[in-house]
Write a protein that holds these residues in place. Structure first.
Motif, PDB file in Angstrom:
ATOM      1  N   ILE A 375     -32.447   3.061 -53.085  1.00 45.67           N
ATOM      2  CA  ILE A 375     -31.597   3.388 -52.200  1.00 45.67           C
ATOM      3  C   ILE A 375     -30.938   1.868 -53.371  1.00 45.67           C
ATOM      4  CG2 ILE A 375     -30.446   2.391 -50.691  1.00 45.67           C
ATOM      5  CD1 ILE A 375     -32.035   4.232 -48.854  1.00 45.67           C
ATOM      6  N   VAL A 376     -32.070   1.173 -53.188  1.00 42.62           N
ATOM      7  CA  VAL A 376     -31.832  -0.703 -53.741  1.00 42.62           C
ATOM      8  C   VAL A 376     -31.609  -0.633 -55.327  1.00 42.62           C
ATOM      9  CG1 VAL A 376     -33.020  -2.693 -54.613  1.00 42.62           C
ATOM     10  CG2 VAL A 376     -33.700  -1.396 -52.850  1.00 42.62           C
ATOM     11  N   LYS A 377     -32.209   0.486 -56.404  1.00 48.44           N
ATOM     12  CA  LYS A 377     -31.404   0.761 -57.659  1.00 48.44           C
ATOM     13  C   LYS A 377     -29.622   1.151 -57.328  1.00 48.44           C
ATOM     14  CE  LYS A 377     -35.849   1.235 -59.740  1.00 48.44           C
ATOM     15  NZ  LYS A 377     -36.584   1.662 -60.638  1.00 48.44           N
ATOM     16  N   ASP A 378     -29.928   2.180 -56.690  1.00 46.56           N
ATOM     17  CA  ASP A 378     -28.438   2.788 -56.759  1.00 46.56           C
ATOM     18  C   ASP A 378     -27.398   1.803 -56.169  1.00 46.56           C
ATOM     19  OD1 ASP A 378     -29.322   5.117 -57.935  1.00 46.56           O
ATOM     20  OD2 ASP A 378     -29.147   6.243 -55.686  1.00 46.56           O
ATOM     21  N   TYR A 379     -27.751   1.105 -55.253  1.00 50.31           N
ATOM     22  CA  TYR A 379     -26.694   0.032 -54.894  1.00 50.31           C
ATOM     23  C   TYR A 379     -26.127  -0.603 -55.864  1.00 50.31           C
ATOM     24  CZ  TYR A 379     -24.166  -2.517 -51.419  1.00 50.31           C
ATOM     25  OH  TYR A 379     -22.949  -3.015 -50.761  1.00 50.31           O
ATOM     26  N   ILE A 380     -27.170  -1.596 -56.325  1.00 54.51           N
ATOM     27  CA  ILE A 380     -27.613  -2.390 -57.622  1.00 54.51           C
ATOM     28  C   ILE A 380     -26.012  -1.497 -58.771  1.00 54.51           C
ATOM     29  CG2 ILE A 380     -28.352  -3.740 -59.222  1.00 54.51           C
ATOM     30  CD1 ILE A 380     -31.195  -3.808 -57.544  1.00 54.51           C
ATOM     31  N   SER A 381     -26.496  -0.350 -58.964  1.00 52.73           N
ATOM     32  CA  SER A 381     -25.715   0.190 -59.630  1.00 52.73           C
ATOM     33  C   SER A 381     -24.315   0.092 -59.495  1.00 52.73           C
ATOM     34  CB  SER A 381     -26.163   1.635 -60.247  1.00 52.73           C
ATOM     35  OG  SER A 381     -27.533   1.722 -60.642  1.00 52.73           O
ATOM     36  N   HIS A 382     -23.965   0.679 -58.436  1.00 53.91           N
ATOM     37  CA  HIS A 382     -23.182   0.722 -57.661  1.00 53.91           C
ATOM     38  C   HIS A 382     -22.353  -0.650 -57.681  1.00 53.91           C
ATOM     39  CE1 HIS A 382     -19.758   1.822 -54.554  1.00 53.91           C
ATOM     40  NE2 HIS A 382     -20.285   0.861 -54.207  1.00 53.91           N
ATOM     41  N   VAL A 383     -22.712  -2.175 -57.394  1.00 57.45           N
ATOM     42  CA  VAL A 383     -22.651  -3.353 -57.051  1.00 57.45           C
ATOM     43  C   VAL A 383     -21.479  -2.922 -59.029  1.00 57.45           C
ATOM     44  CG1 VAL A 383     -22.497  -5.737 -56.887  1.00 57.45           C
ATOM     45  CG2 VAL A 383     -23.127  -4.187 -55.453  1.00 57.45           C
ATOM     46  N   ARG A 385     -20.586  -1.000 -61.150  1.00 58.78           N
ATOM     47  CA  ARG A 385     -20.033  -0.647 -60.871  1.00 58.78           C
ATOM     48  C   ARG A 385     -18.117  -1.118 -61.307  1.00 58.78           C
ATOM     49  NH1 ARG A 385     -22.817   4.105 -60.895  1.00 58.78           N
ATOM     50  NH2 ARG A 385     -22.577   4.205 -58.543  1.00 58.78           N
ATOM     51  N   ILE A 386     -18.830  -1.506 -59.683  1.00 60.53           N
ATOM     52  CA  ILE A 386     -17.119  -1.924 -58.942  1.00 60.53           C
ATOM     53  C   ILE A 386     -16.765  -3.493 -59.633  1.00 60.53           C
ATOM     54  CG2 ILE A 386     -16.740  -3.757 -56.611  1.00 60.53           C
ATOM     55  CD1 ILE A 386     -18.073  -1.442 -55.142  1.00 60.53           C
ATOM     56  N   LYS A 387     -18.229  -4.219 -60.413  1.00 60.86           N
ATOM     57  CA  LYS A 387     -17.717  -6.106 -60.796  1.00 60.86           C
ATOM     58  C   LYS A 387     -16.934  -5.842 -62.126  1.00 60.86           C
ATOM     59  CE  LYS A 387     -20.972  -8.812 -58.203  1.00 60.86           C
ATOM     60  NZ  LYS A 387     -22.172  -9.405 -58.864  1.00 60.86           N
ATOM     61  N   GLU A 388     -17.543  -4.722 -62.912  1.00 60.86           N
ATOM     62  CA  GLU A 388     -16.859  -4.226 -64.062  1.00 60.86           C
ATOM     63  C   GLU A 388     -15.659  -3.894 -64.273  1.00 60.86           C
ATOM     64  OE1 GLU A 388     -19.621  -1.617 -65.554  1.00 60.86           O
ATOM     65  OE2 GLU A 388     -21.376  -3.098 -65.907  1.00 60.86           O
ATOM     66  N   ALA A 389     -15.057  -3.082 -62.745  1.00 61.54           N
ATOM     67  CA  ALA A 389     -13.760  -2.023 -62.615  1.00 61.54           C
ATOM     68  C   ALA A 389     -12.742  -3.360 -61.926  1.00 61.54           C
ATOM     69  CB  ALA A 389     -13.999  -1.422 -61.431  1.00 61.54           C
ATOM     70  N   GLY A 390     -13.474  -4.695 -61.869  1.00 60.77           N
ATOM     71  CA  GLY A 390     -12.812  -6.262 -61.998  1.00 60.77           C
ATOM     72  C   GLY A 390     -12.410  -6.058 -59.567  1.00 60.77           C
ATOM     73  N   ALA A 391     -13.119  -5.550 -59.097  1.00 62.94           N
ATOM     74  CA  ALA A 391     -12.928  -5.535 -57.940  1.00 62.94           C
ATOM     75  C   ALA A 391     -14.025  -5.960 -57.269  1.00 62.94           C
ATOM     76  CB  ALA A 391     -12.833  -3.835 -56.945  1.00 62.94           C
ATOM     77  N   LYS A 392     -13.888  -6.435 -55.814  1.00 65.94           N
ATOM     78  CA  LYS A 392     -15.047  -7.552 -55.533  1.00 65.94           C
ATOM     79  C   LYS A 392     -15.882  -6.477 -54.465  1.00 65.94           C
ATOM     80  CE  LYS A 392     -15.549 -11.640 -52.528  1.00 65.94           C
ATOM     81  NZ  LYS A 392     -14.882 -11.959 -51.478  1.00 65.94           N
ATOM     82  N   ALA A 393     -16.999  -7.296 -54.665  1.00 65.94           N
ATOM     83  CA  ALA A 393     -18.355  -6.154 -54.196  1.00 65.94           C
ATOM     84  C   ALA A 393     -18.747  -6.681 -52.991  1.00 65.94           C
ATOM     85  CB  ALA A 393     -19.701  -6.207 -55.145  1.00 65.94           C
ATOM     86  N   ASP A 394     -19.449  -6.170 -52.356  1.00 64.91           N
ATOM     87  CA  ASP A 394     -19.902  -6.874 -50.862  1.00 64.91           C
ATOM     88  C   ASP A 394     -20.639  -7.908 -51.008  1.00 64.91           C
ATOM     89  OD1 ASP A 394     -18.268  -5.177 -49.438  1.00 64.91           O
ATOM     90  OD2 ASP A 394     -19.326  -3.084 -48.997  1.00 64.91           O
ATOM     91  N   CYS A 395     -21.955  -7.612 -52.134  1.00 66.16           N
ATOM     92  CA  CYS A 395     -22.438  -8.562 -51.741  1.00 66.16           C
ATOM     93  C   CYS A 395     -22.187  -9.239 -53.247  1.00 66.16           C
ATOM     94  CB  CYS A 395     -23.941  -7.792 -51.858  1.00 66.16           C
ATOM     95  SG  CYS A 395     -24.572  -6.705 -50.808  1.00 66.16           S
TER      96      CYS A 395
END
Length: 395
Positions: A375-383, A385-395
């Motif tokens: 869960i932790v690894k998947d969420y880190i990867s998700h964050v 990808r969001i930052k690389e896309a230029g969007a703002k992550a929750d954490c």
């Protein structure tokens, strides 16, 4: 001193009987007592209890030390009294200097306050069923010696298993009926806890509570344990005992629990070792604080992830982790599970943060943490990808 006792025991001198007595008592104690001792010595608390019985052997050992010291001092001739007095004063002063600060317990009120924590918030005329030495003895002291909360009927389950208890003690309990001679469902003259509760715990004017757990589960462990026909609801340091058919709403349960929140100023972390009763009160206090949010989490899961219960649990887990000076790993794990089930913005971030802290502290093996690590690894990867896309992550 030991040599003098052996010589005396083997001779016909007047000291022979004393030497035999010393050697026999010391040998008997060191061998027979330790062979019959049945405490699990791998647990620090029980080992500490076991060590307290060494005082008897210490008496004999100190007598031997005195005998040996007397033999040495006699060699000083006429100065032996002065030397003996000086040596004694130096040894006593050295003991005080080395250990006084550590053994100064003049401000130690922790066990008394621990008893007050259990008694103080109970409703008037409550029935309190308990298990455990420190719970039983602290409450008994407060009621018998200080007259604190005499309206509470305090019953120690382990004492109820002796036949003498009903014969000698039953008359001291107001409006308590013992269904038979002894608490033991497997004896002809015995009764079960189910029967005792059926007889005594259904009167709303005398609500029943459990502290320390059941002495014996009358429901098989694989079915959840406990007592048939009754359920326990965590409310502060104790659990409210209710009939199984009683239906209470979440707000009523939480309100009752809030009114019985444990108030206790526990001993500082690290002041008392794991073999002390003060350390037990510290552990029990934090367990009591953890019990309600964990029960709310469990109740929410059993009720299709009830969001109100999860919010109540999440808020309490956050307060608990903030208040505890060094939260144990399972605080973070249960908080992570709670936030993972809450369908509110930002809770995934809280879930991952708590799971990450759990992984940093836990000693559990990989087979028990594999899902959380994923869960932790998947969420880190998700964050990422969001930052690389230029969007703002929750954490």
């Amino acid at each position: 001193g030991v040599l003098r006792s052996v010589v005396g025991a083997l001779s016909n001198s007047t000291g022979a009987s004393v030497g035999v007595a010393f050697l026999t008592s010391f040998t008997f104690y060191m061998i027979v007592f330790h062979m019959l001792s049945n405490l699990p010595l791998d647990q620090p608390l029980y080992f500490g209890v076991h060590m307290r019985f060494w005082m008897q052997a210490h008496i004999v050992a100190f007598c031997w030390l005195g005998m040996g010291a007397a033999s040495v001092w006699r060699a000083a001739g006429s100065a032996q009294r002065v030397i003996a007095l000086g040596t004694t004063l130096v040894l006593v002063a050295a003991q005080l200097g080395m250990h006084y600060r550590k053994l100064d317990q003049s401000d130690n009120q922790y066990v008394k306050l621990y008893g007050e924590m259990h008694l103080g918030s109970l409703p008037k005329d409550a029935i309190l069923v308990v298990k455990g030495d420190v719970i039983t003895n602290s409450i008994r002291y407060l009621q018998r010696c200080e007259g604190y909360r005499p309206d509470v009927q305090h019953l120690d389950q382990s004492m109820m298993t002796y036949e003498w208890f009903t014969k000698k003690q039953a008359r001291h309990f107001r409006n308590i009926e013992f269904p038979n001679i002894v608490y033991n469902p497997y004896k002809e003259e015995g009764y079960s806890m189910e029967l005792f509760l059926e007889t005594n715990a259904r009167d709303p004017a005398r609500p029943a509570f459990l502290c320390g757990g059941w002495y014996h589960d009358e429901v098989p462990a694989h079915l959840g344990g406990g007592v048939p026909g009754f359920k326990t609801w965590p409310v502060g340091p104790c659990d409210r005992i209710r009939a199984e058919e009683d239906e209470i709403s979440l707000p009523v349960w939480v309100e009752e629990a809030e009114s019985m929140t444990p108030h206790y100023n526990p001993p500082p972390e690290g002041r008392y070792s794991e073999d002390s009763w003060e350390r037990v009160t510290l552990t029990d206090y934090w367990a009591a604080k953890h019990k309600l949010p964990y029960a709310l989490l469990t109740w929410a899961i059993e009720n299709q992830d009830d969001q109100e219960a999860l919010q109540q649990a999440g808020a309490r887990f956050e307060d608990l982790i903030t208040e505890h000076p060094d939260p144990p790993d399972y605080f973070y794990k249960n908080a992570g599970i709670t936030f993972g089930r809450l369908r509110l913005p930002g809770n995934q971030c809280k879930m991952v943060n708590n799971f990450a802290r759990f992984l940093l502290k836990t000693s559990e093996g990989a087979e028990h943490t594999r899902d959380i690590v994923k869960i932790v690894k998947d969420y880190i990867s998700h964050v990422k990808r969001i930052k690389e896309a230029g969007a703002k992550a929750d954490c």
